[in-house]
Scaffold this motif. Sequence first.
Motif, PDB file in Angstrom:
ATOM      1  N   LEU A 174       0.767  -1.240   0.000  1.00 37.58           N
ATOM      2  CA  LEU A 174       0.000   0.000   0.000  1.00 37.58           C
ATOM      3  C   LEU A 174       0.807   1.304   0.000  1.00 37.58           C
ATOM      4  CD1 LEU A 174      -2.718  -0.933   2.691  1.00 37.58           C
ATOM      5  CD2 LEU A 174      -2.850  -1.218   0.203  1.00 37.58           C
ATOM      6  N   PRO A 175       1.944   1.412  -0.658  1.00 38.69           N
ATOM      7  CA  PRO A 175       2.584   2.734  -0.696  1.00 38.69           C
ATOM      8  C   PRO A 175       1.719   3.725  -1.477  1.00 38.69           C
ATOM      9  CG  PRO A 175       3.710   1.228  -2.182  1.00 38.69           C
ATOM     10  CD  PRO A 175       2.717   0.406  -1.417  1.00 38.69           C
ATOM     11  N   ALA A 176       1.251   4.775  -0.792  1.00 35.90           N
ATOM     12  CA  ALA A 176       0.371   5.790  -1.393  1.00 35.90           C
ATOM     13  C   ALA A 176      -0.923   5.179  -1.923  1.00 35.90           C
ATOM     14  CB  ALA A 176       1.091   6.566  -2.489  1.00 35.90           C
ATOM     15  N   ARG A 177      -1.379   4.111  -1.272  1.00 35.94           N
ATOM     16  CA  ARG A 177      -2.641   3.474  -1.628  1.00 35.94           C
ATOM     17  C   ARG A 177      -3.458   3.242  -0.360  1.00 35.94           C
ATOM     18  NH1 ARG A 177      -1.650  -1.987  -3.890  1.00 35.94           N
ATOM     19  NH2 ARG A 177      -3.935  -1.980  -3.968  1.00 35.94           N
ATOM     20  N   ASN A 178      -4.770   3.176  -0.525  1.00 38.38           N
ATOM     21  CA  ASN A 178      -5.671   2.931   0.600  1.00 38.38           C
ATOM     22  C   ASN A 178      -6.531   1.708   0.303  1.00 38.38           C
ATOM     23  OD1 ASN A 178      -4.647   5.419   1.357  1.00 38.38           O
ATOM     24  ND2 ASN A 178      -6.509   6.552   0.851  1.00 38.38           N
ATOM     25  N   VAL A 179      -6.988   1.079   1.370  1.00 40.30           N
ATOM     26  CA  VAL A 179      -7.910  -0.038   1.209  1.00 40.30           C
ATOM     27  C   VAL A 179      -8.936   0.033   2.329  1.00 40.30           C
ATOM     28  CG1 VAL A 179      -6.472  -1.632   2.564  1.00 40.30           C
ATOM     29  CG2 VAL A 179      -8.104  -2.542   0.901  1.00 40.30           C
TER      30      VAL A 179
END
Length: 252
Positions: free
Chosen positions: A133-138
């Motif tokens: 999740l680098p610079a990602r969201n879940v």
Amino acid sequence: MISRRKFLGFSLLALPAVAGIDAKWIEPSLLRVRNLKLQGGKTARFIHFSDFHYKGDAQFAAHVVETINDLAPDFVCFTGDLIEDRSFVSEALGFVRQIKAPVYGIPGNHDYSTQAPFAEYEEAFASTGGGWLPARNVTLPKHDLQLVGMGITGFDMHSTTNASRRILLMHYPAVADQLGDQRFDLILAGHSHGGQVRLPFVGAIILPPAVGNYDLGYYETPAGPLFVNAGIGTYIVPWRFNCPPELTLITI
């Protein structure tokens, strides 16, 4: 017969040797589980770990994975520095794949500096049911949580979610003071290793940069509660004293 004064004297002289044996040969593999319970809405029970720094100690790594699996968390969060030597990437990711829960992770400074193949990270973390999740969201609807991942470019502040609670995964603890008006229900970080060597009543004697005032444990920050994990591995000096490797079992 030895006098009490001489016995105490010999004991004091022996203390540095005992501490050295502990720091080099015992404590670096003396894994502990710390519990952190926070109030929230829907309950989630998950593991936070950081700074694996895998260097080929397969027996200890297997023990870490076995302990995680025995705790049966809903999911696992990893906050960076899987390796510090690129030659260990495949083996380290093999241990990630053995975790029997979704693992969500972000990179640390060593993952970047070694130019680790993030495509392989993505495949390994996804194979657990989690994600890289680098610079990602879940969003995890079952737990009413959004995991916000930070990378070298920061994090995605604009993604939408139906979750009412947000957890930020980042590597550097000091960044907690640089989040502006962003607020999180929990911030997880690593990087400090807790200092690796902590003296009673003194604390860590040496810390890396970008730790700030947050070297180990729980803190209240302007952006929300912050927990800094002591890490699994060691860096530069393979010693730990009064700061064992740690898995944090969090209930929120």
